[in-house]
Design a protein around this motif. Structure first.
Motif, PDB file in Angstrom:
ATOM      1  N   ILE A  72     -71.225 -19.617   4.522  1.00 65.14           N
ATOM      2  CA  ILE A  72     -71.448 -18.349   3.841  1.00 65.14           C
ATOM      3  C   ILE A  72     -72.505 -17.580   4.613  1.00 65.14           C
ATOM      4  O   ILE A  72     -73.304 -18.157   5.357  1.00 65.14           O
ATOM      5  N   CYS A  73     -72.494 -16.267   4.405  1.00 64.17           N
ATOM      6  CA  CYS A  73     -73.450 -15.416   5.113  1.00 64.17           C
ATOM      7  C   CYS A  73     -73.694 -14.171   4.258  1.00 64.17           C
ATOM      8  O   CYS A  73     -72.754 -13.470   3.906  1.00 64.17           O
ATOM      9  N   ASP A  74     -74.963 -13.918   3.927  1.00 64.96           N
ATOM     10  CA  ASP A  74     -75.319 -12.738   3.144  1.00 64.96           C
ATOM     11  C   ASP A  74     -75.736 -11.608   4.064  1.00 64.96           C
ATOM     12  O   ASP A  74     -76.434 -11.817   5.063  1.00 64.96           O
ATOM     13  N   ARG A  78     -81.347  -8.797  -0.868  1.00 61.37           N
ATOM     14  CA  ARG A  78     -81.121  -9.167  -2.262  1.00 61.37           C
ATOM     15  C   ARG A  78     -82.384  -8.922  -3.073  1.00 61.37           C
ATOM     16  O   ARG A  78     -83.451  -9.427  -2.748  1.00 61.37           O
ATOM     17  N   MET A  84     -73.865  -9.711  -6.210  1.00 53.48           N
ATOM     18  CA  MET A  84     -73.202  -9.320  -4.968  1.00 53.48           C
ATOM     19  C   MET A  84     -71.684  -9.289  -5.118  1.00 53.48           C
ATOM     20  O   MET A  84     -71.096  -9.967  -5.961  1.00 53.48           O
ATOM     21  N   ALA A  86     -68.476 -10.586  -3.082  1.00 47.64           N
ATOM     22  CA  ALA A  86     -68.161 -11.588  -2.066  1.00 47.64           C
ATOM     23  C   ALA A  86     -66.808 -11.277  -1.435  1.00 47.64           C
ATOM     24  O   ALA A  86     -65.861 -10.891  -2.131  1.00 47.64           O
ATOM     25  N   ARG A 146     -71.727 -10.851   0.315  1.00 37.87           N
ATOM     26  CA  ARG A 146     -71.650 -12.228   0.815  1.00 37.87           C
ATOM     27  C   ARG A 146     -70.294 -12.471   1.474  1.00 37.87           C
ATOM     28  O   ARG A 146     -69.236 -12.136   0.910  1.00 37.87           O
ATOM     29  N   VAL A 168     -71.579 -21.221  -3.379  1.00 35.29           N
ATOM     30  CA  VAL A 168     -71.142 -19.975  -2.752  1.00 35.29           C
ATOM     31  C   VAL A 168     -71.080 -18.809  -3.735  1.00 35.29           C
ATOM     32  O   VAL A 168     -71.105 -17.644  -3.315  1.00 35.29           O
ATOM     33  N   VAL A 172     -73.238 -14.041  -7.067  1.00 42.14           N
ATOM     34  CA  VAL A 172     -72.032 -13.235  -6.872  1.00 42.14           C
ATOM     35  C   VAL A 172     -71.521 -12.733  -8.224  1.00 42.14           C
ATOM     36  O   VAL A 172     -71.437 -13.500  -9.193  1.00 42.14           O
TER      37      VAL A 172
END
Length: 406
Positions: A72-74, A78, A84, A86, A146, A168, A172
């Motif tokens: 995963i990558c944001d 935040r 978020m 996703a 995300r 994950v 979200v």
């Protein structure tokens, strides 16, 4: 029929995030590299490393999932105040040979192929992430996003439950994804409110009893006949015990019993799938199927052992998130680029995310306009029009921007 030229596309002038030409070419090359090096579920180490390296090159901080593959990558800052959006891609391939004979980027791995378009999905989410990262640096991304690169979609019950266990979905609020559709032209997407895929479970049955001579079946447990009746009668019994609109269907793929024409065997095995269009009926399916098999087996004094393997529930698109994708695609390419799509009998583990947060999946057109060659999913000759990558990236970036503005 040809694609619209870039100049003719009805873009929203205030909406940034179009795909630059240099990145477009890079994503096509990235997709072709994945296509040449397919990896099965939970073995996607090369794919994970390639994604991690490219995201880090862009100044991002991806995290590999606890399972060892996928990440995963944001993107964006935040503040904890707003959940978020996703963007999800699946990264695994299928255990089938690539049969494309005139393709420079066909699989180099025997009996492995990206025959379901996961390489396209991966390139789309990567590209969207890279564009959104640049928008964030420019101060134009008002809400974090995300990226989820999920392993093992093709392995029941899918890699999504493990990914969820890895966190994950923490933070979200909504999730979106795409699935390649070879029946839809590149440049277009298919959308649907409500269920867009079906549930899919696996069923394994063993029948046992006293065998014997075919001259004296009355002294035996006639397992071949018992197995045949399970095959023919169980689907009918199950179908009559639920609302017909639920589409609950038992379909057998294997039956095996006996070795000689004059010997009634002591053991029989059957395996198949249980598919269902309705979420409530899917939840009731194991008990219904167990009861139907036991009823038929008991008629023939056969002992039944049933292994009902949960697969995935239906993907049920949330109307509001579906409309977000509709608005995003309309802003990029106009309402004419969207078509209604039917509910598929295929399964997709994206459904597990929707047990926790609202979301939607779109069907991404990958057929070259004017080409009527059949290149269905899960076939060794499957390929995609790579223009679909551009369409997917720009839809996802538009969705992220519109979600932030909402």
């Amino acid at each position: 029929m040809s694609r619209e030229s870039e100049a003719d596309l009805p873009r929203e002038p205030s909406l940034p995030g179009a795909l630059p030409e240099a990145l477009r070419a890079e994503l096509v090359a990235f997709r072709r590299d994945l296509h040449m090096h397919p990896e099965l579920g939970n073995q996607e180490f090369r794919t994970t490393a390639a994604l991690k390296a490219r995201l880090e090159q862009a100044g991002l901080e991806p995290r590999v999932l606890d399972t060892g593959t996928g990440l995963i990558c944001d993107i964006g800052d935040r503040d904890g105040a707003r959940p978020m959006l996703a963007l999800r891609a699946d990264i695994d391939a299928l255990p089938i040979p690539d049969t494309k004979t005139e393709c420079a980027y066909r699989s180099t791995v025997p009996d492995r192929a990206h025959a379901c378009g996961h390489d396209i999905h991966t390139a789309v989410v990567l590209g969207a992430g890279l564009v959104l990262a640049e928008l964030h640096r420019e101060g134009q991304l008002k809400r974090p996003v995300r990226l989820i690169f999920q392993p093992a979609e093709e392995v029941l019950p899918g890699g999504a439950p493990d990914a969820i266990e890895s966190g994950v979905l923490d933070g979200v609020g909504r999730i979106v994804g795409v699935h390649c559709d070879p029946k839809v032209d590149a440049g277009r997407i298919g959308l649907r409110h409500g269920a867009i895929t079906s549930a899919c479970d696996r069923l394994e049955v063993s029948l046992d009893g006293a065998g014997g001579h075919t001259a004296r079946p009355h002294l035996t447990t006639d397992l071949v006949t018992a197995a045949a009746r399970v095959v023919t009668d169980v689907p009918a019994l199950v179908a009559r015990r639920v609302d017909a609109r639920s589409g609950l269907a038992v379909t057998w793929g294997r039956i095996e019993s006996g070795h000689a024409c004059n010997v009634i065997p002591q053991h029989a095995e059957l395996s198949g799938t249980v598919r269902c269009l309705d979420l409530d009926a899917w939840r009731a399916a194991p008990d219904l199927v167990h009861a139907a098999i036991d009823e038929i087996a008991n008629l023939y004094r056969a002992k039944s052992e049933i292994n009902y393997i949960r697969g995935v529930p239906p993907v049920v698109n949330d109307p509001a998130v579906t409309d977000l994708l509709r608005d995003a695609m309309t802003a990029r390419r106009g309402a004419h680029s969207i078509e209604d799509t039917e509910q598929s009998l295929g399964g997709e583990d994206f459904s597990w995310y929707l047990e926790h947060v609202p979301g939607a999946m779109a069907r991404l057109g990958v057929r070259t306009p004017g080409d009527r060659t059949t290149r269905d999913l899960h076939r060794g000759d499957f390929d995609a029009d790579e223009y679909a990558i551009t369409v997917g990236v720009e839809m996802f970036t538009a969705a992220a921007l519109l979600d932030a503005a909402g």
